[in-house]
Design a protein around this motif. Structure first.
Motif: not given
Length: 129
Positions: A9-14, A19-24, A50-56
């Motif tokens: 649900r993150a805003e961007t890939a970065d 957040r993946l690092g936080d999870f790990e 790359a897609y907006p939240p509605q599509i994601r």
């Protein structure tokens, strides 16, 4: 689950990678296979952002489908056998009808459709019928 949800649900890939690092850092010892699996598939995951939240949300929301399958399995499992294919079809029809009463929309369809027409204008008509 909330830690994984924060990734997709993150805003961007970065932000998702952070957040993946936080999870790990928090869950890596208890679930050592999850972080590396995400990292191996990261090139396939990043286009998702790359897609907006509605599509994601449409992409990652499968709860309605899973609930439907669970309901149908529950109905079929309690029956040993069916006398005919027609009897099975009638049972599934009635189960679908009863399961549909409890459905709540998980996705804002109009907003999602509007985003799909922006991203894929050649594939969709501009009006909902």
């Amino acid at each position: 689950m909330p830690a994984l949800r924060a990734i997709y649900r993150a805003e961007t890939a970065d932000v998702a990678e952070l957040r993946l690092g936080d999870f790990e850092a928090v869950w890596g010892k208890k679930y050592p296979a999850i972080g590396p699996a995400w990292r191996r598939a990261w090139n396939e995951v990043t286009p998702f952002f790359a897609y907006p939240p509605q599509i994601r949300k449409m992409i990652y929301t499968t709860n309605a489908i899973e609930r439907l399958h669970r309901g149908l399995r529950k109905i079929i499992k309690t029956r040993g056998a069916f006398p005919s294919d027609e009897a099975a079809m009638k049972l599934l029809y009635l189960a679908l009808r009863n399961l549909g009463v409890h459905w709540k929309p998980a996705i804002e369809w109009r907003a999602a459709y509007a985003q799909f027409t922006i991203f894929f204008p050649e594939r969709l008509p501009t009006t909902i019928r």
